[in-house]
Design an enzyme around this catalytic site. Structure first.
Site: not given
Ligand code: GRF
Length: 209
Positions: A90-91, A109, A141, A145, A174
């Protein structure tokens, strides 16, 4: 064997899916390190319990973004990655750090990019009245996103969904597409064309529906 380094900030369920598929399917790859900017990221303990090297580069310890980036790059490079993965990290890393790993840096994403880059994707998709949402694996890049798309999953919105229900449904996809895209990279099956598009050399479908 390709050396994979994964950056997380939280629970790390995508990281876990990749570590597990890598072992189960005997990819020509190994997850050699899991790094976090948050000391309390739950995924760190999970990785450490499996004997994977872990480290924390706490962004709060750095006044300047460039100094955090430099420390993160040092922590990554110690592990000599062939492939760097963002998995709920998240950075935002600066352009210099991102370009250092160009062509060997992937992210997932939880939206069908280019729709809804950034935060709160599920809430925004529901507010927009989307009937189909999804997830995207792409090369990283410097633009957030954004970057050549490797694979996408389409996920239906159900009547009555709130953002948590929708996020949980997307997350299941995912956990399918991210390991698959990483496997393809490690097998040398991905080709980034001069047109900026990513193709699977064997013609495998790059969409999960
Ligand atoms: C996921 O939804 C991913 O797509 C997003 O952040 C979330 C991370 O979940 N970038 P996790 O930490 O992999 O459980």
């Amino acid at each position: 064997m390709k050396r994979i380094v994964i950056l997380i900030s939280g629970r790390g369920s995508n990281m876990q899916a990749i570590v597990e598929r890598c072992a189960e399917e005997a990819w020509p790859a190994e997850v050699v390190a899991v790094l976090s900017n948050r000391p309390d990221a739950a995924g760190l303990a999970w990785a450490a319990a499996r004997g994977i090297a872990t480290a924390v580069v706490d962004h709060k310890a750095f006044a300047r973004r460039e100094d955090f980036d430099a420390a993160m790059v040092r922590a990554i490079d110690v592990h000599r990655p062939d492939l760097l993965l963002l998995a709920g990290f998240m950075r935002i890393l600066g352009a210099d750090a991102v370009e250092r790993y160009a062509g060997r840096f992937l992210n997932i994403h939880p939206s069908l990019l280019p729709a809804f880059p950034g935060l709160h994707t599920h809430r925004r998709a529901l507010e927009a009245g989307c009937q189909v949402v999804g997830a995207t694996v792409h090369f990283v890049t410097p633009q957030l996103d954004h970057g050549p798309i490797v694979m996408q999953a389409a996920v239906p919105v159900h009547p009555g969904d709130d953002e948590h229900a929708l996020a949980a449904r997307v997350l299941k996809s995912e956990h399918v597409i991210y390991p698959l895209a990483v496997r393809w990279f490690c097998e040398g099956a991905l080709e980034l064309g001069a047109d900026g598009r990513v193709r699977h050399r064997g013609g495998a479908s790059q969409v999960l529906i």
